[in-house]
Design a protein around this motif. Structure first.
Motif, short mmCIF file in Angstrom:
data_model
loop_
_atom_site.label_atom_id
_atom_site.label_comp_id
_atom_site.label_asym_id
_atom_site.label_seq_id
_atom_site.Cartn_x
_atom_site.Cartn_y
_atom_site.Cartn_z
N LEU A 57 0.88 -1.17 0.00
CA LEU A 57 0.00 0.00 0.00
C LEU A 57 0.91 1.22 0.00
CD1 LEU A 57 -2.73 1.37 0.10
CD2 LEU A 57 -2.80 1.02 2.57
N GLY A 58 1.16 1.77 -1.19
CA GLY A 58 2.08 2.88 -1.33
C GLY A 58 1.48 4.21 -0.92
N PRO A 59 2.31 5.22 -0.75
CA PRO A 59 1.82 6.53 -0.29
C PRO A 59 0.75 7.14 -1.18
CG PRO A 59 4.20 6.42 -0.13
CD PRO A 59 3.78 5.18 -0.87
N ASP A 60 0.80 6.88 -2.50
CA ASP A 60 -0.17 7.48 -3.40
C ASP A 60 -1.21 6.49 -3.91
OD1 ASP A 60 1.64 6.01 -4.86
OD2 ASP A 60 1.79 7.44 -6.52
N TRP A 61 -1.29 5.32 -3.29
CA TRP A 61 -2.26 4.31 -3.72
C TRP A 61 -3.63 4.63 -3.13
CZ3 TRP A 61 -0.43 -1.41 -4.23
CH2 TRP A 61 0.79 -1.45 -4.92
N ASP A 62 -4.67 4.27 -3.86
CA ASP A 62 -6.04 4.49 -3.38
C ASP A 62 -6.55 3.32 -2.55
OD1 ASP A 62 -6.23 6.96 -4.71
OD2 ASP A 62 -6.78 5.97 -6.58
N ALA A 63 -5.97 2.14 -2.74
CA ALA A 63 -6.39 0.94 -2.00
C ALA A 63 -5.22 -0.03 -1.93
CB ALA A 63 -7.58 0.27 -2.70
N GLY A 64 -5.30 -0.95 -0.98
CA GLY A 64 -4.24 -1.94 -0.83
C GLY A 64 -4.24 -2.95 -1.96
N CYS A 65 -3.09 -3.58 -2.18
CA CYS A 65 -2.96 -4.63 -3.17
C CYS A 65 -4.01 -5.72 -2.95
CB CYS A 65 -1.56 -5.24 -3.07
SG CYS A 65 -1.35 -6.85 -3.82
N THR A 66 -4.60 -6.21 -4.03
CA THR A 66 -5.63 -7.24 -3.93
C THR A 66 -5.06 -8.52 -3.32
OG1 THR A 66 -6.65 -6.32 -5.91
CG2 THR A 66 -7.40 -8.48 -5.21
N GLY A 67 -3.88 -8.93 -3.77
CA GLY A 67 -3.27 -10.15 -3.23
C GLY A 67 -2.93 -10.02 -1.75
N SER A 124 2.64 2.42 9.70
CA SER A 124 3.19 3.07 8.52
C SER A 124 4.69 3.24 8.66
CB SER A 124 2.54 4.44 8.32
OG SER A 124 3.23 5.19 7.34
N SER A 125 5.41 2.92 7.59
CA SER A 125 6.85 3.15 7.55
C SER A 125 7.17 4.37 6.70
CB SER A 125 7.57 1.92 6.99
OG SER A 125 7.13 1.63 5.67
N TYR A 126 6.18 5.22 6.47
CA TYR A 126 6.36 6.41 5.64
C TYR A 126 7.48 7.28 6.21
CZ TYR A 126 5.20 10.54 2.87
OH TYR A 126 5.25 11.60 2.01
N GLY A 127 8.43 7.66 5.36
CA GLY A 127 9.57 8.46 5.81
C GLY A 127 10.71 7.65 6.37
N SER A 128 10.55 6.31 6.42
CA SER A 128 11.57 5.42 6.96
C SER A 128 12.22 4.64 5.81
CB SER A 128 10.91 4.45 7.95
OG SER A 128 11.74 3.33 8.19
#
Length: 248
Positions: A82-92, A140-144
């Motif tokens: 689930l990336g910073p600019d994604w709208d939803a998590g990966c289906t898998g 979240s690991s955002y910024g890490s």
């Protein structure tokens, strides 16, 4: 509902079926013994001391890697796409995560904490968790550097280079995304020292997905054209199929 392509299996007598089933049983026993051997080798892997002080964002504030253990000595981290600019998590990844909540009480009582980690901001994670109805811890690991150090997130420069390091090898850009899935394990001793003990990527975590293990015993198996191409997010099964199981 996923379209079923019926195979042309032979129709035989009960005696012939039993003979064929006994032959398969021998293969299943070999598989079990090999699986036991792989598990033993996995437990015997050498460990790597974790010296980097990663910081994560949780709903209740900042947490260090040591905090994620939540008082236990063993930690399983699921690298959720689930990336910073994604709208939803990966289906898998969502399919995998549908199987987690029921296991938490058993894991926790076996001295194991399970946490999902994504690069999306915690607000986006919490919104998607609410949509999916999950209860497991997710930070979240955002910024890490955490995702990059564990080779499940890739910078634009890495992607532009033509290949990235994933699943302990170099894979071509065509097979890569900015985020990819994985699972890592850690141990914390009484001194508070943390060790990285194991990681697996790509299809390495399939055994954690109980639905796949059940389908493998069904008459038509997974009935898939590509890996998990039949899977949708659990609230989307009445909608049109996704173009891919791992893209946003």
């Amino acid at each position: 509902m996923n379209a079923i392509t019926s195979p042309e299996n032979a129709i035989v007598s009960r005696e012939e079926w039993l003979e064929a089933r006994r032959r398969l049983l021998q293969l299943e026993k070999e598989e079990t013994r090999l699986r036991d051997k792989v598990r033993a080798e996995r437990r015997a892997l050498p460990w790597v001391r974790m010296d980097k002080n990663y910081v994560f964002n949780a709903p209740d504030g900042e947490k260090r890697l040591a905090d994620l253990f939540d008082g236990r000595s063993q930690l399983i981290v699921y690298h959720f796409m689930l990336g910073p600019d994604w709208d939803a998590g990966c289906t898998g990844c969502s399919f995998h995560s549908d199987h987690v909540d029921g296991a938490l009480v058993h894991l926790n009582n076996h001295d194991v904490t399970y946490v999902a980690v994504s690069r999306a901001p915690i607000e986006k994670i919490e919104a998607y968790r609410k949509r999916m109805g999950w209860k497991f811890p997710w930070v979240s690991s955002y910024g890490s550097d955490f995702n990059f150090d564990f080779h499940v997130s890739f910078t634009p420069e890495e992607l532009a280079s033509g290949s990235v390091r994933y699943n302990f090898t170099e894979i071509p850009r065509e097979q890569a995304h900015d985020e990819l899935p994985g699972l890592s394990a850690f141990y914390k001793n009484e001194k508070g020292e943390i060790f990285h003990t194991y990681s697996t990527y790509a299809r390495g975590g399939e055994e954690l997905i109980g639905t796949l293990m059940i389908l493998d015993r069904a008459p038509f198996g997974r009935n898939e054209e590509t890996t998990m191409n039949f899977v949708k997010r659990h609230d989307e099964y009445e909608q049109a199929p996704e173009a891919s199981s791992c893209c946003h």
